[in-house]
Design a protein around this motif. Structure first.
Motif, PDB file in Angstrom:
ATOM      1  N   GLY A 212      -7.447  28.451  -3.312  1.00 34.29           N
ATOM      2  CA  GLY A 212      -7.913  28.055  -1.989  1.00 34.29           C
ATOM      3  C   GLY A 212      -8.266  26.578  -1.891  1.00 34.29           C
ATOM      4  O   GLY A 212      -8.455  25.882  -2.894  1.00 34.29           O
ATOM      5  N   VAL A 213      -8.360  26.085  -0.669  1.00 39.56           N
ATOM      6  CA  VAL A 213      -8.762  24.701  -0.414  1.00 39.56           C
ATOM      7  C   VAL A 213      -9.340  24.630   0.991  1.00 39.56           C
ATOM      8  O   VAL A 213      -8.818  25.250   1.920  1.00 39.56           O
ATOM      9  N   ILE A 214     -10.439  23.902   1.154  1.00 38.05           N
ATOM     10  CA  ILE A 214     -11.021  23.752   2.477  1.00 38.05           C
ATOM     11  C   ILE A 214     -10.153  22.807   3.307  1.00 38.05           C
ATOM     12  O   ILE A 214      -9.660  21.780   2.801  1.00 38.05           O
ATOM     13  N   GLY A 215      -9.926  23.141   4.559  1.00 41.09           N
ATOM     14  CA  GLY A 215      -8.923  22.455   5.371  1.00 41.09           C
ATOM     15  C   GLY A 215      -9.165  20.985   5.601  1.00 41.09           C
ATOM     16  O   GLY A 215      -8.215  20.206   5.709  1.00 41.09           O
ATOM     17  N   VAL A 216     -10.439  20.552   5.674  1.00 38.87           N
ATOM     18  CA  VAL A 216     -10.717  19.150   5.986  1.00 38.87           C
ATOM     19  C   VAL A 216     -10.511  18.231   4.788  1.00 38.87           C
ATOM     20  O   VAL A 216     -10.350  17.017   4.955  1.00 38.87           O
ATOM     21  N   LEU A 217     -10.510  18.786   3.562  1.00 42.05           N
ATOM     22  CA  LEU A 217     -10.444  17.947   2.368  1.00 42.05           C
ATOM     23  C   LEU A 217      -9.185  17.088   2.296  1.00 42.05           C
ATOM     24  O   LEU A 217      -9.280  15.883   2.047  1.00 42.05           O
ATOM     25  N   PRO A 218      -7.981  17.650   2.493  1.00 40.43           N
ATOM     26  CA  PRO A 218      -6.797  16.780   2.449  1.00 40.43           C
ATOM     27  C   PRO A 218      -6.817  15.702   3.521  1.00 40.43           C
ATOM     28  O   PRO A 218      -6.252  14.628   3.323  1.00 40.43           O
ATOM     29  N   GLY A 219      -7.486  15.960   4.656  1.00 35.43           N
ATOM     30  CA  GLY A 219      -7.603  14.924   5.672  1.00 35.43           C
ATOM     31  C   GLY A 219      -8.447  13.751   5.183  1.00 35.43           C
ATOM     32  O   GLY A 219      -8.102  12.587   5.400  1.00 35.43           O
ATOM     33  N   ILE A 220      -9.552  14.068   4.503  1.00 36.50           N
ATOM     34  CA  ILE A 220     -10.426  13.021   3.966  1.00 36.50           C
ATOM     35  C   ILE A 220      -9.707  12.224   2.883  1.00 36.50           C
ATOM     36  O   ILE A 220      -9.674  10.989   2.907  1.00 36.50           O
ATOM     37  N   ILE A 221      -9.118  12.931   1.928  1.00 32.70           N
ATOM     38  CA  ILE A 221      -8.451  12.264   0.804  1.00 32.70           C
ATOM     39  C   ILE A 221      -7.197  11.537   1.276  1.00 32.70           C
ATOM     40  O   ILE A 221      -6.912  10.409   0.859  1.00 32.70           O
ATOM     41  N   GLY A 222      -6.442  12.164   2.170  1.00 30.50           N
ATOM     42  CA  GLY A 222      -5.235  11.521   2.679  1.00 30.50           C
ATOM     43  C   GLY A 222      -5.536  10.243   3.432  1.00 30.50           C
ATOM     44  O   GLY A 222      -4.793   9.254   3.340  1.00 30.50           O
ATOM     45  N   THR A 223      -6.636  10.231   4.187  1.00 23.78           N
ATOM     46  CA  THR A 223      -7.022   9.011   4.906  1.00 23.78           C
ATOM     47  C   THR A 223      -7.399   7.900   3.933  1.00 23.78           C
ATOM     48  O   THR A 223      -7.054   6.730   4.144  1.00 23.78           O
ATOM     49  N   LEU A 224      -8.084   8.255   2.857  1.00 24.00           N
ATOM     50  CA  LEU A 224      -8.414   7.265   1.828  1.00 24.00           C
ATOM     51  C   LEU A 224      -7.146   6.723   1.168  1.00 24.00           C
ATOM     52  O   LEU A 224      -7.054   5.532   0.856  1.00 24.00           O
ATOM     53  N   MET A 225      -6.156   7.589   0.959  1.00 23.72           N
ATOM     54  CA  MET A 225      -4.886   7.151   0.384  1.00 23.72           C
ATOM     55  C   MET A 225      -4.183   6.172   1.325  1.00 23.72           C
ATOM     56  O   MET A 225      -3.633   5.156   0.885  1.00 23.72           O
ATOM     57  N   ALA A 226      -4.198   6.490   2.625  1.00 22.76           N
ATOM     58  CA  ALA A 226      -3.575   5.594   3.602  1.00 22.76           C
ATOM     59  C   ALA A 226      -4.281   4.237   3.609  1.00 22.76           C
ATOM     60  O   ALA A 226      -3.635   3.189   3.734  1.00 22.76           O
ATOM     61  N   ASN A 227      -5.590   4.256   3.450  1.00 21.56           N
ATOM     62  CA  ASN A 227      -6.358   3.006   3.393  1.00 21.56           C
ATOM     63  C   ASN A 227      -5.937   2.155   2.200  1.00 21.56           C
ATOM     64  O   ASN A 227      -5.770   0.935   2.311  1.00 21.56           O
ATOM     65  N   GLU A 228      -5.752   2.804   1.029  1.00 22.80           N
ATOM     66  CA  GLU A 228      -5.311   2.063  -0.157  1.00 22.80           C
ATOM     67  C   GLU A 228      -3.907   1.496   0.060  1.00 22.80           C
ATOM     68  O   GLU A 228      -3.609   0.369  -0.350  1.00 22.80           O
ATOM     69  N   ALA A 229      -3.050   2.265   0.703  1.00 25.83           N
ATOM     70  CA  ALA A 229      -1.683   1.797   0.964  1.00 25.83           C
ATOM     71  C   ALA A 229      -1.703   0.556   1.849  1.00 25.83           C
ATOM     72  O   ALA A 229      -0.979  -0.413   1.599  1.00 25.83           O
ATOM     73  N   ILE A 230      -2.527   0.568   2.874  1.00 27.33           N
ATOM     74  CA  ILE A 230      -2.618  -0.589   3.775  1.00 27.33           C
ATOM     75  C   ILE A 230      -3.141  -1.805   3.028  1.00 27.33           C
ATOM     76  O   ILE A 230      -2.651  -2.931   3.222  1.00 27.33           O
ATOM     77  N   LYS A 231      -4.113  -1.603   2.148  1.00 26.86           N
ATOM     78  CA  LYS A 231      -4.649  -2.721   1.365  1.00 26.86           C
ATOM     79  C   LYS A 231      -3.588  -3.293   0.430  1.00 26.86           C
ATOM     80  O   LYS A 231      -3.471  -4.524   0.277  1.00 26.86           O
ATOM     81  N   VAL A 232      -2.831  -2.413  -0.215  1.00 26.31           N
ATOM     82  CA  VAL A 232      -1.769  -2.877  -1.119  1.00 26.31           C
ATOM     83  C   VAL A 232      -0.722  -3.677  -0.347  1.00 26.31           C
ATOM     84  O   VAL A 232      -0.299  -4.754  -0.774  1.00 26.31           O
ATOM     85  N   ILE A 233      -0.313  -3.161   0.791  1.00 24.95           N
ATOM     86  CA  ILE A 233       0.744  -3.805   1.581  1.00 24.95           C
ATOM     87  C   ILE A 233       0.303  -5.161   2.112  1.00 24.95           C
ATOM     88  O   ILE A 233       1.044  -6.149   2.034  1.00 24.95           O
ATOM     89  N   THR A 234      -0.906  -5.226   2.640  1.00 23.52           N
ATOM     90  CA  THR A 234      -1.366  -6.456   3.305  1.00 23.52           C
ATOM     91  C   THR A 234      -2.080  -7.422   2.370  1.00 23.52           C
ATOM     92  O   THR A 234      -2.285  -8.580   2.720  1.00 23.52           O
ATOM     93  N   GLY A 235      -2.471  -6.943   1.194  1.00 21.21           N
ATOM     94  CA  GLY A 235      -3.151  -7.818   0.238  1.00 21.21           C
ATOM     95  C   GLY A 235      -4.612  -8.066   0.561  1.00 21.21           C
ATOM     96  O   GLY A 235      -5.181  -9.081   0.142  1.00 21.21           O
ATOM     97  N   ILE A 236      -5.248  -7.156   1.296  1.00 18.73           N
ATOM     98  CA  ILE A 236      -6.655  -7.339   1.635  1.00 18.73           C
ATOM     99  C   ILE A 236      -7.518  -6.394   0.802  1.00 18.73           C
ATOM    100  O   ILE A 236      -7.040  -5.386   0.279  1.00 18.73           O
ATOM    101  N   GLY A 237      -8.791  -6.727   0.685  1.00 16.61           N
ATOM    102  CA  GLY A 237      -9.744  -5.853   0.021  1.00 16.61           C
ATOM    103  C   GLY A 237      -9.504  -5.718  -1.475  1.00 16.61           C
ATOM    104  O   GLY A 237      -8.719  -6.451  -2.076  1.00 16.61           O
ATOM    105  N   LYS A 238     -10.212  -4.769  -2.070  1.00 16.45           N
ATOM    106  CA  LYS A 238     -10.091  -4.487  -3.496  1.00 16.45           C
ATOM    107  C   LYS A 238      -9.411  -3.124  -3.663  1.00 16.45           C
ATOM    108  O   LYS A 238      -9.922  -2.104  -3.202  1.00 16.45           O
TER     109      LYS A 238
END
Length: 352
Positions: free
Chosen positions: A190-216
């Motif tokens: 099993g998996v709680i439904g909101v968890l992939p939304g939280i983790i997936g959003t964090l993954m998208a944030n890392e992708a944007i940082k990698v692409i644009t070169g901002i943040g750590k």
């Protein structure tokens, strides 16, 4: 160039001084491949499409099932039975008509991973099984592609960025896959439904940082999140394997490497003439070797130093892998430790 409509669409993020027009241009030029269009893939794809990533690839051979709908929020009830990659692409095109989307409805494997990955700048892994995770990691290392990683289990999730500027990779923190019986899947545990939304959003944030070169970027760091208590932690880790590639975005090439290539035709000729004088060593992972090989013994690249005793003395060593990147590294590693000729198979086993 951004169109007039795009300038308006992305205006709220473009006014951020860290991003600006330059950063938005980088997003527009980026080519990102999403592995898996499930629980993690859905939020990643939505946010990257909304952010204006110019080209997005989606690889997933699965179809939408009713049990997916509580967490895979790109899909509707009427999508049940459709290919996930294609259903996701349809939704994303409605969300942002200014981006390009390519779908791959075949299963990712050792035969197609390199050819698919080669066309993208950034790889994002939302897969749900360990063989795919190791395949994705190894292909990214071989092709020098940055990898954004995420995983979920019941109420807990993880996020990291691997192979960023020759930084730490997946195998540095997870050297070996657990046994199948040790890690049940979502259908079993099993998996709680909101968890992939939280983790997936964090993954998208890392992708944007990698692409644009901002943040750590979360390179050499593993972020963990527990949905039950809201606890979030970041653990640091370092590469545990010797780095065989040069810094400053220069990988080992024919010009600066002392290792000698051999093509498949010459190898076959040598094996026919003097088979006892040659030791062929396939340095891919065991699952890759079992899926397809041209013979020889199998010693994965990252086990070479510990298994040198298995290499017979007095032979001509020929290392091979999927495309030749890992075999070149293997030849470089073993050369100072072995007396005798050492070659690597040019263009890899796929050339056969």
């Amino acid at each position: 160039m951004l169109q007039k409509e795009e300038l308006k669409r992305y205006s709220r993020q473009m006014i951020l001084p860290e991003l600006g027009l330059k950063g938005q241009g980088k997003l527009k030029s980026a080519k990102v491949l999403m592995i898996g269009a499930g629980g993690l893939g859905c939020p990643v794809l939505q946010y990257l499409a909304a952010a204006g990533v110019g080209e997005i690839g989606i690889i997933d051979d699965d179809v939408v099932d009713e049990t997916n709908l509580h967490r895979q929020i790109l899909y509707f009830h009427e999508d049940i039975g459709l290919k996930k990659a294609e259903a996701a692409a349809q939704k994303l095109k409605k969300l942002n008509p200014f981006i390009k989307i390519e779908t791959f409805t075949e299963r990712l494997n050792a035969d197609n991973s390199s050819s698919i990955f080669a066309n993208y700048d950034l790889i994002i892994d939302g897969s749900d099984n360990f063989p795919t995770r190791y395949l994705v990691n190894d292909t990214c290392v071989e092709l020098n592609k940055t990898l954004v990683f995420g995983s979920i289990f019941k109420f807990e999730g993880q996020v990291s960025v691997f192979n960023y500027k020759y930084g730490a990779q997946y195998r540095d923190i997870f050297p070996e896959a657990p046994q199948k019986h040790e890690v049940p899947n979502c259908a079993e545990i099993g998996v709680i439904g909101v968890l992939p939304g939280i983790i997936g959003t964090l993954m998208a944030n890392e992708a944007i940082k990698v692409i644009t070169g901002i943040g750590k970027v979360l390179s050499g760091k593993l972020l963990t999140f527990n949905a039950l208590d809201g606890n979030m932690q970041v653990f640091g880790f370092k590469p545990s394997y010797k780095n065989f590639v040069k810094s400053n975005n220069e990988s080992i090439s024919e010009a600066d490497s002392e290792e000698t290539p051999i093509n498949i035709a010459d190898l076959i000729h040598q094996l026919n003439q003097e088979p006892s004088n040659i030791c062929l060593i396939d340095v891919r992972e065991e699952y890759e070797y079992q899926d397809f090989n041209i013979g020889g013994i199998n010693i994965p690249l990252y086990e070479l130093k510990e298994r040198l005793a298995e290499i017979p003395l007095g032979k001509i060593l020929v290392f091979c892998c999927q495309s030749s990147q890992r075999s070149k590294l293997a030849a470089k590693l073993v050369k100072p430790l072995y007396e005798g000729s050492i070659l690597y198979l040019k263009d890899g086993v796929l050339a056969s």
